[in-house]
Write an enzyme that holds these catalytic residues in place. Structure first.
Site, mmCIF file in Angstrom:
data_model
loop_
_atom_site.group_PDB
_atom_site.id
_atom_site.type_symbol
_atom_site.label_atom_id
_atom_site.label_comp_id
_atom_site.label_asym_id
_atom_site.label_seq_id
_atom_site.Cartn_x
_atom_site.Cartn_y
_atom_site.Cartn_z
ATOM 1 N N GLY A 127 23.044 -1.808 33.085
ATOM 2 C CA GLY A 127 24.092 -1.857 32.085
ATOM 3 C C GLY A 127 24.034 -2.894 31.189
ATOM 4 O O GLY A 127 24.181 -2.857 29.997
ATOM 5 N N GLU A 145 1.281 -0.678 9.914
ATOM 6 C CA GLU A 145 -0.136 -0.699 9.708
ATOM 7 C C GLU A 145 -0.898 0.502 10.459
ATOM 8 O O GLU A 145 -1.691 0.297 10.936
ATOM 9 C CB GLU A 145 -0.249 -2.012 10.360
ATOM 10 C CG GLU A 145 0.380 -2.996 9.482
ATOM 11 C CD GLU A 145 -0.476 -4.377 9.649
ATOM 12 O OE1 GLU A 145 -1.418 -4.392 10.090
ATOM 13 O OE2 GLU A 145 0.349 -5.482 9.311
ATOM 14 N N PHE A 152 8.869 0.289 1.617
ATOM 15 C CA PHE A 152 8.619 -0.228 2.954
ATOM 16 C C PHE A 152 7.592 -1.386 2.834
ATOM 17 O O PHE A 152 6.998 -1.559 3.754
ATOM 18 C CB PHE A 152 7.946 0.948 3.853
ATOM 19 C CG PHE A 152 8.883 2.235 4.042
ATOM 20 C CD1 PHE A 152 10.121 1.951 3.946
ATOM 21 C CD2 PHE A 152 8.517 3.111 4.601
ATOM 22 C CE1 PHE A 152 10.954 3.275 4.186
ATOM 23 C CE2 PHE A 152 8.928 4.093 5.011
ATOM 24 C CZ PHE A 152 10.398 4.437 4.683
ATOM 25 N N LEU A 159 0.783 -1.247 0.000
ATOM 26 C CA LEU A 159 -0.023 -0.151 -0.103
ATOM 27 C C LEU A 159 0.823 1.096 -0.151
ATOM 28 O O LEU A 159 0.621 2.253 -0.964
ATOM 29 C CB LEU A 159 -0.985 -0.119 1.296
ATOM 30 C CG LEU A 159 -1.928 1.294 1.570
ATOM 31 C CD1 LEU A 159 -2.882 1.163 0.325
ATOM 32 C CD2 LEU A 159 -2.492 0.999 2.808
HETATM 33 C C1 LIG Z 1 9.679 -1.923 8.605
HETATM 34 C C2 LIG Z 1 8.590 -1.408 8.056
HETATM 35 C C3 LIG Z 1 7.564 -2.313 7.465
HETATM 36 C C4 LIG Z 1 6.436 -1.878 6.822
HETATM 37 N N1 LIG Z 1 5.807 -2.712 6.060
HETATM 38 C C5 LIG Z 1 4.844 -2.380 5.303
HETATM 39 C C6 LIG Z 1 4.113 -3.410 4.241
HETATM 40 O O1 LIG Z 1 4.187 -4.206 4.346
HETATM 41 N N2 LIG Z 1 3.115 -2.593 3.578
HETATM 42 C C7 LIG Z 1 2.744 -1.468 3.587
HETATM 43 O O2 LIG Z 1 1.984 -1.109 2.570
HETATM 44 N N3 LIG Z 1 3.433 -0.442 4.162
HETATM 45 C C8 LIG Z 1 4.390 -0.805 5.352
HETATM 46 N N4 LIG Z 1 5.058 -0.027 5.730
HETATM 47 C C9 LIG Z 1 4.877 1.304 5.876
HETATM 48 C C10 LIG Z 1 4.250 2.028 7.194
HETATM 49 O O3 LIG Z 1 2.949 1.326 7.158
HETATM 50 C C11 LIG Z 1 4.283 3.528 7.071
HETATM 51 O O4 LIG Z 1 5.777 3.965 7.140
HETATM 52 C C12 LIG Z 1 3.405 4.114 8.005
HETATM 53 O O5 LIG Z 1 2.176 4.012 7.666
HETATM 54 C C13 LIG Z 1 3.857 5.694 8.125
HETATM 55 O O6 LIG Z 1 3.693 6.119 6.839
HETATM 56 P P1 LIG Z 1 4.936 7.327 6.523
HETATM 57 O O7 LIG Z 1 6.225 6.568 6.928
HETATM 58 O O8 LIG Z 1 4.707 7.760 5.251
HETATM 59 O O9 LIG Z 1 4.837 8.476 7.447
HETATM 60 P P2 LIG Z 1 4.190 9.902 7.579
HETATM 61 O O10 LIG Z 1 2.704 9.518 6.885
HETATM 62 O O11 LIG Z 1 4.775 10.733 6.569
HETATM 63 O O12 LIG Z 1 4.041 10.302 9.023
HETATM 64 C C14 LIG Z 1 4.851 11.077 9.734
HETATM 65 C C15 LIG Z 1 4.542 11.372 11.037
HETATM 66 O O13 LIG Z 1 3.471 12.249 10.988
HETATM 67 C C16 LIG Z 1 2.344 11.438 11.664
HETATM 68 N N5 LIG Z 1 1.095 11.988 10.969
HETATM 69 C C17 LIG Z 1 0.892 11.739 9.561
HETATM 70 N N6 LIG Z 1 -0.394 12.358 9.426
HETATM 71 C C18 LIG Z 1 -0.887 12.938 10.500
HETATM 72 C C19 LIG Z 1 -2.182 12.981 11.256
HETATM 73 N N7 LIG Z 1 -3.170 13.303 9.925
HETATM 74 N N8 LIG Z 1 -2.438 13.277 12.135
HETATM 75 C C20 LIG Z 1 -1.406 13.430 13.278
HETATM 76 N N9 LIG Z 1 -0.338 12.875 12.790
HETATM 77 C C21 LIG Z 1 0.302 12.503 11.691
HETATM 78 C C22 LIG Z 1 2.645 10.030 11.800
HETATM 79 O O14 LIG Z 1 2.022 9.544 12.808
HETATM 80 C C23 LIG Z 1 4.211 10.248 11.821
HETATM 81 O O15 LIG Z 1 4.297 10.350 13.028
HETATM 82 C C24 LIG Z 1 6.344 -0.605 6.653
HETATM 83 C C25 LIG Z 1 6.826 0.429 7.236
HETATM 84 C C26 LIG Z 1 8.359 0.071 7.946
HETATM 85 C C27 LIG Z 1 9.257 0.951 8.718
#
Ligand SMILES: Cc1cc2nc3c(=O)[nH]c(=O)nc-3n(C[C@H](O)[C@H](O)[C@H](O)COP(=O)(O)OP(=O)(O)OC[C@H]3O[C@@H](n4cnc5c(N)ncnc54)[C@H](O)[C@@H]3O)c2cc1C
Length: 393
Positions: free
Chosen positions: A343, A366, A156, A125
């Protein structure tokens, strides 16, 4: 008395998974973390003992899908190795699109291979510019005869490079917002599908997290899940049922860290007695155990409700609360476990520093825990609760 709504048969299966975790997976956990290599030997253990079968109905080769038992299995394995627990969670995450929206033919084609563990799946996604705001995705799917042509990329993605099938979300109508998103099953062998960079990470190091690209990737039209435009709804329905899996991973980490810290605190002595007898340490242990038990109550309730057919707003809210609470507990409790070991907690010879690093991701993927709070509040505002304000003011 611990929360344990399992039937006798489910308890037996839990005990088998618990024994496998302790005997076959725990001895590998530190090495999986150190090498950052995907643990195919753990997949083999799951295959040999039909662990993936817990997720699937008997007609597709499973042992009778149970959400509750799936969560218990993820919890048990994550107590000793969160990377290995995630393998079960993603087997469910990557299969749910087919389970929820697949045609009979699609289910027959794919589910037996997922139930046996012959194939691992993935859920794609997130994109570079769209994580929390998933509807802002840019990947497109254009109908061309008997196929959809996919272009774009995802980032990711757990199981990137090792999954045989990917549930992919793409825009079939860029002007229609949420309603313009569709879901597809994409086989890794499809020409135009490519795996990009695999990311080095803070924790869950044995799990692959990587980019996937679609370059004029022709996916047969028969691989569309549901109807065109159903994709966003399917993506959210999947998350309602998969977020508890991440909660189970978090709870497993928290309980594993609590158990380890307890044992350590019994044997480590300062000022003439075990540190467990110093009240400040005892209080931490008590809080850790209490948080785990409260988290387990929410988690098992969520599993039971899914098995009873819950859906819609009730499930959305409970699933978000479960993910939020269990994973915040995971971070708090694993951090406290490091503190109790002093430690020694900070060095790699002891497992709690790995558990603390592994716990962090459960608050992020997620749907971050900020997003879970938004979901819970949105569902609360939708509820038709009796007014307490009548006659006030
Ligand atoms: C190890 C790992 C495995 C993953 N596996 C998958 C997978 O299998 N499939 C898949 O599709 N994705 C996967 N992901 C992606 C993951 O779901 C996303 O990284 C996550 O949903 C956050 O999106 P972003 O990194 O773009 O952060 P952003 O959306 O850019 O968010 C950055 C910060 O802003 C905050 N924020 C954003 N919008 C708002 C709002 N409206 N209100 C308040 N706070 C907000 C967030 O909480 C966060 O703290 C994975 C990520 C990692 C690191």
């Amino acid at each position: 008395m611990p929360v344990d709504p399992l039937t006798d048969e489910q308890r037996e299966i839990r005990d088998v998974v618990r024994a496998l975790a302790r005997e076959r997976i725990a001895p590998r956990a530190a090495e999986i973390d150190k090498s950052a290599e995907f643990p195919w030997d753990v997949v083999d253990v799951f295959r040999e003992h039909d662990v993936f079968g817990i997720l699937f109905d008997a007609e597709y080769g499973g042992i009778g899908a149970s959400a509750l038992l799936t969560l218990v299995a993820i919890e048990e394995v994550s107590k000793v190795c969160a990377t290995s627990g995630l393998i079960i969670a993603v087997q469910e995450l990557g299969s749910l699109g087919l389970k929820l929206a697949g045609s009979d033919e699609q289910k027959e084609r794919y589910l037996p291979r997922l139930a046996s563990g012959e194939w691992l799946p993935a859920y794609a996604l997130t994109e570079p510019g769209s994580g929390s705001d998933s509807a802002a995705m840019r990947t497109t799917a254009q109908r061309d005869g008997d196929a959809y042509v996919l272009n774009g990329g995802k980032r990711f993605i757990t199981n990137a490079g090792i999954a045989e099938i990917y549930t992919v979300f793409a825009k079939t109508d860029s002007s229609a917002g949420h309603a313009g998103i569709s879901a597809f099953v994409v086989e890794a062998s499809t020409p135009g599908f490519e795996v990009g960079r695999i990311e080095p990470k803070m924790g869950i190091k044995g799990s692959t997290t990587g980019e996937v690209f679609f370059d004029d990737c022709r996916v047969p039209a028969e691989n569309l899940l549901g109807e065109e435009g159903d994709g966003f709804r399917i993506a959210m329905q999947i998350l309602d049922r998969s977020r508890p899996g991440i909660a189970a991973q978090g709870l497993g980490l928290a309980q594993g860290a609590t158990d380890y810290a307890l044992e350590y605190a019994r044997s480590r002595e300062t000022m003439g007695r075990p540190i467990a007898e110093h009240q400040l340490v005892a209080g931490m242990l008590a809080d850790m155990e209490t948080k785990c038990e409260a988290a387990r109550g929410l988690l098992y309730k969520c599993g039971r409700l899914i098995d009873e057919g819950a859906s819609g707003t009730e499930l959305t809210k409970l699933s978000a609360m479960t993910k939020l609470y269990c994973t915040d507990v995971a971070m708090e409790v694993t951090t406290d476990a490091v503190q109790i070991l002093g430690g020694y907690g900070y060095i790699q010879e002891y497992p709690v520093e790995r558990m603390m690093r592994d716990a962090k991701i459960t608050q992020i993927y997620e749907g971050t825990n900020q997003i879970q709070r938004l979901v819970i509040a949105r569902e609360m505002l939708r509820e038709n609760r009796a007014s307490l304000l009548a006659g006030v003011g």
